[in-house]
Design a protein around this motif. Structure first.
Motif, PDB file in Angstrom:
ATOM      1  N   ALA A   1     -24.390   0.885 -92.073  1.00  0.00           N
ATOM      2  CA  ALA A   1     -23.143   1.061 -91.294  1.00  0.00           C
ATOM      3  C   ALA A   1     -23.314   0.477 -89.893  1.00  0.00           C
ATOM      4  N   LEU A   2     -24.512   0.614 -89.340  1.00  0.00           N
ATOM      5  CA  LEU A   2     -24.794   0.045 -88.014  1.00  0.00           C
ATOM      6  C   LEU A   2     -24.759  -1.489 -88.074  1.00  0.00           C
ATOM      7  N   ALA A   3     -25.338  -2.043 -89.143  1.00  0.00           N
ATOM      8  CA  ALA A   3     -25.326  -3.509 -89.299  1.00  0.00           C
ATOM      9  C   ALA A   3     -23.893  -4.020 -89.415  1.00  0.00           C
ATOM     10  N   GLU A   4     -23.039  -3.211 -90.007  1.00  0.00           N
ATOM     11  CA  GLU A   4     -21.634  -3.617 -90.163  1.00  0.00           C
ATOM     12  C   GLU A   4     -20.879  -3.493 -88.839  1.00  0.00           C
ATOM     13  N   ARG A   5     -21.122  -2.369 -88.129  1.00  0.00           N
ATOM     14  CA  ARG A   5     -20.296  -2.059 -86.951  1.00  0.00           C
ATOM     15  C   ARG A   5     -20.852  -2.643 -85.668  1.00  0.00           C
ATOM     16  N   ARG A   6     -22.195  -2.762 -85.607  1.00  0.00           N
ATOM     17  CA  ARG A   6     -22.824  -3.279 -84.393  1.00  0.00           C
ATOM     18  C   ARG A   6     -23.902  -4.310 -84.752  1.00  0.00           C
ATOM     19  N   PRO A   7     -23.495  -5.421 -85.368  1.00  0.00           N
ATOM     20  CA  PRO A   7     -24.501  -6.419 -85.780  1.00  0.00           C
ATOM     21  C   PRO A   7     -25.302  -6.942 -84.591  1.00  0.00           C
ATOM     22  N   ASP A   8     -24.714  -6.879 -83.388  1.00  0.00           N
ATOM     23  CA  ASP A   8     -25.426  -7.321 -82.178  1.00  0.00           C
ATOM     24  C   ASP A   8     -26.706  -6.525 -81.953  1.00  0.00           C
ATOM     25  N   LEU A   9     -26.738  -5.279 -82.443  1.00  0.00           N
ATOM     26  CA  LEU A   9     -27.899  -4.409 -82.195  1.00  0.00           C
ATOM     27  C   LEU A   9     -29.036  -4.645 -83.179  1.00  0.00           C
ATOM     28  N   VAL A  10     -28.702  -5.165 -84.362  1.00  0.00           N
ATOM     29  CA  VAL A  10     -29.658  -5.095 -85.477  1.00  0.00           C
ATOM     30  C   VAL A  10     -30.414  -6.423 -85.640  1.00  0.00           C
ATOM     31  N   ALA A  11     -31.654  -6.439 -85.153  1.00  0.00           N
ATOM     32  CA  ALA A  11     -32.480  -7.652 -85.185  1.00  0.00           C
ATOM     33  C   ALA A  11     -33.267  -7.773 -86.474  1.00  0.00           C
ATOM     34  N   GLY A  12     -33.257  -6.744 -87.274  1.00  0.00           N
ATOM     35  CA  GLY A  12     -33.950  -6.730 -88.559  1.00  0.00           C
ATOM     36  C   GLY A  12     -33.643  -5.411 -89.222  1.00  0.00           C
ATOM     37  N   LEU A  13     -33.786  -5.401 -90.553  1.00  0.00           N
ATOM     38  CA  LEU A  13     -33.331  -4.243 -91.302  1.00  0.00           C
ATOM     39  C   LEU A  13     -34.399  -3.860 -92.329  1.00  0.00           C
ATOM     40  N   ALA A  14     -34.847  -2.603 -92.259  1.00  0.00           N
ATOM     41  CA  ALA A  14     -35.749  -2.084 -93.297  1.00  0.00           C
ATOM     42  C   ALA A  14     -35.010  -0.984 -94.050  1.00  0.00           C
ATOM     43  N   LEU A  15     -34.866  -1.173 -95.337  1.00  0.00           N
ATOM     44  CA  LEU A  15     -34.165  -0.197 -96.182  1.00  0.00           C
ATOM     45  C   LEU A  15     -35.232   0.515 -97.008  1.00  0.00           C
ATOM     46  N   VAL A  16     -35.485   1.764 -96.653  1.00  0.00           N
ATOM     47  CA  VAL A  16     -36.631   2.501 -97.182  1.00  0.00           C
ATOM     48  C   VAL A  16     -36.139   3.617 -98.106  1.00  0.00           C
ATOM     49  N   ASP A  17     -36.524   3.548 -99.379  1.00  0.00           N
ATOM     50  CA  ASP A  17     -36.131   4.595-100.337  1.00  0.00           C
ATOM     51  C   ASP A  17     -34.646   4.913-100.208  1.00  0.00           C
ATOM     52  N   THR A  18     -33.837   3.888-100.372  1.00  0.00           N
ATOM     53  CA  THR A  18     -32.398   4.062-100.200  1.00  0.00           C
ATOM     54  C   THR A  18     -31.657   3.150-101.155  1.00  0.00           C
ATOM     55  N   LYS A  19     -30.362   3.059-101.007  1.00  0.00           N
ATOM     56  CA  LYS A  19     -29.546   2.194-101.862  1.00  0.00           C
ATOM     57  C   LYS A  19     -28.318   1.759-101.079  1.00  0.00           C
ATOM     58  N   THR A  20     -27.655   0.726-101.590  1.00  0.00           N
ATOM     59  CA  THR A  20     -26.491   0.197-100.871  1.00  0.00           C
ATOM     60  C   THR A  20     -25.174   0.709-101.450  1.00  0.00           C
ATOM     61  N   VAL A  21     -25.231   1.226-102.673  1.00  0.00           N
ATOM     62  CA  VAL A  21     -23.982   1.551-103.380  1.00  0.00           C
ATOM     63  C   VAL A  21     -23.462   2.933-102.991  1.00  0.00           C
ATOM     64  N   ALA A  22     -22.178   3.163-103.309  1.00  0.00           N
ATOM     65  CA  ALA A  22     -21.571   4.480-103.075  1.00  0.00           C
ATOM     66  C   ALA A  22     -21.944   5.419-104.223  1.00  0.00           C
ATOM     67  N   ASP A  23     -21.563   6.676-104.074  1.00  0.00           N
ATOM     68  CA  ASP A  23     -21.841   7.666-105.116  1.00  0.00           C
ATOM     69  C   ASP A  23     -20.905   7.499-106.304  1.00  0.00           C
ATOM     70  N   ALA A  24     -21.419   7.806-107.478  1.00  0.00           N
ATOM     71  CA  ALA A  24     -20.557   7.983-108.650  1.00  0.00           C
ATOM     72  C   ALA A  24     -19.778   9.289-108.456  1.00  0.00           C
ATOM     73  N   PRO A  25     -18.628   9.424-109.149  1.00  0.00           N
ATOM     74  CA  PRO A  25     -17.806  10.631-108.958  1.00  0.00           C
ATOM     75  C   PRO A  25     -18.571  11.942-109.144  1.00  0.00           C
ATOM     76  N   ALA A  26     -19.454  12.019-110.122  1.00  0.00           N
ATOM     77  CA  ALA A  26     -20.177  13.287-110.361  1.00  0.00           C
ATOM     78  C   ALA A  26     -21.090  13.623-109.177  1.00  0.00           C
ATOM     79  N   ALA A  27     -21.726  12.603-108.630  1.00  0.00           N
ATOM     80  CA  ALA A  27     -22.615  12.834-107.478  1.00  0.00           C
ATOM     81  C   ALA A  27     -21.798  13.276-106.267  1.00  0.00           C
ATOM     82  N   ARG A  28     -20.614  12.687-106.131  1.00  0.00           N
ATOM     83  CA  ARG A  28     -19.731  13.055-105.011  1.00  0.00           C
ATOM     84  C   ARG A  28     -19.289  14.513-105.161  1.00  0.00           C
ATOM     85  N   ASP A  29     -18.915  14.888-106.361  1.00  0.00           N
ATOM     86  CA  ASP A  29     -18.506  16.281-106.603  1.00  0.00           C
ATOM     87  C   ASP A  29     -19.657  17.232-106.288  1.00  0.00           C
ATOM     88  N   ASN A  30     -20.856  16.834-106.688  1.00  0.00           N
ATOM     89  CA  ASN A  30     -22.017  17.693-106.428  1.00  0.00           C
ATOM     90  C   ASN A  30     -22.243  17.867-104.932  1.00  0.00           C
TER      91      ASN A  30
END
Ligand code: MLT
Length: 271
Positions: free
Chosen positions: A104-133
């Motif tokens: 979200a920071l890379a999207e909203r403030r790309p000026d701030l983000v000089a590199g990106l480490a995505l650690v034990d995460t994912k890019t996708v949204a939740d499936a409906p069941a996960a959202r309900d949970n």
């Protein structure tokens, strides 16, 4: 050193930073749910570059949350804290929920983000069941006034090897979870439930990227990391780093591997 930024509705707290005051590009480490900046301590100890570890609004030392829950509000609070500290650019590493915030920071403030480490995460949204949970957990936290609904994550956030051989880590994570506020747990769950798919943000990001995952991560498994890697831009020269015998909290369970990956990313961002 601890900085508090009394922003608009939400305040993130930055810990550490050290030599970042001298103008060196810092790392900014954003924690997962339902823990706080302390999950990065072991990694920070092994880093040779200045690093801020964040407490997102409501977590750890940060003041309570307010307003409509959203991951974007977390990202804005981190940006405000960095702005207040005079940090114009940083390499941002986000673990799980922290990864949602980093994107979200890379999207909203790309000026701030000089590199990106995505650690034990994912890019996708939740499936409906996960959202309900998540919405069920949020309601339970509020109604019970406890964090009981997420206490079990002290086990599931750790890999099988850690659970078997490192009872100290299980106790440490259980302690961190037990110290979080029920209202924070509810807010964060609703924020994550509402987050959009940010795969396209990563696809458009041209700075250096590293994807890190514990080989025993049961919450965002290696396949999630491979999906993330597959959606990086060629210009980001993305690397996938596997942290052996580590689970979702690889930064705690295998800090040498995570610190090594972050150090290499930092060198690419400063080259
Ligand atoms: C985390 O570790 O931050 C959580 O697993 C994120 C999530 O619930 O999606």
């Amino acid at each position: 050193m601890t900085d508090q930024h009394p922003g608009n509705a939400l305040t993130a707290v930055l810990h550490g930073g050290g030599a970042a005051d001298d103008g060196e590009l810092p790392l900014v480490l954003v924690h997962g749910f339902p823990v706080d900046h302390r999950m990065w301590d072991e990694t920070v100890d092994q880093l040779e570059v200045p690093a801020f570890s964040v407490d997102l609004p409501g977590f750890g030392d940060a003041p309570d949350v307010a307003g409509e829950p959203s991951v974007e509000a977390y990202a804005d609070a981190v940006a405000a804290a960095l702005d207040a500290r005079g940090v114009g650019r940083a390499v941002v590493a986000g673990m799980s929920m922290g990864g949602y915030v980093a994107l979200a920071l890379a999207e909203r403030r790309p000026d701030l983000v000089a590199g990106l480490a995505l650690v034990d995460t994912k890019t996708v949204a939740d499936a409906p069941a996960a959202r309900d949970n998540r919405l069920r957990i949020a309601a339970e936290a509020e109604e019970s006034g406890t964090v009981d609904a997420v206490r079990g994550m002290s086990e599931t956030m750790l890999g099988e090897t850690s659970r078997r051989t490192r009872p100290d880590l299980v106790a440490t994570v259980a302690g961190w979870i037990g110290e979080q506020r029920p209202a924070t747990v509810a807010w964060a769950q609703r924020a994550m439930a509402a987050r959009p798919d940010r795969t396209a943000v990563l696809e458009a990001y041209e700075g250096p990227v590293t994807v890190v995952v514990g080989t025993e991560d049961e919450l965002t498994p290696v396949e999630d990391a491979e999906h993330t890697l597959a959606h990086t831009d060629a210009a980001s020269d993305a690397a996938l780093v596997l942290a052996p015998e580590a689970g979702h909290l690889a930064a705690l369970e295998a800090p040498e591997h995570v610190a090594g990956a972050l150090g290499r990313l930092h060198r690419r961002a400063t080259a």
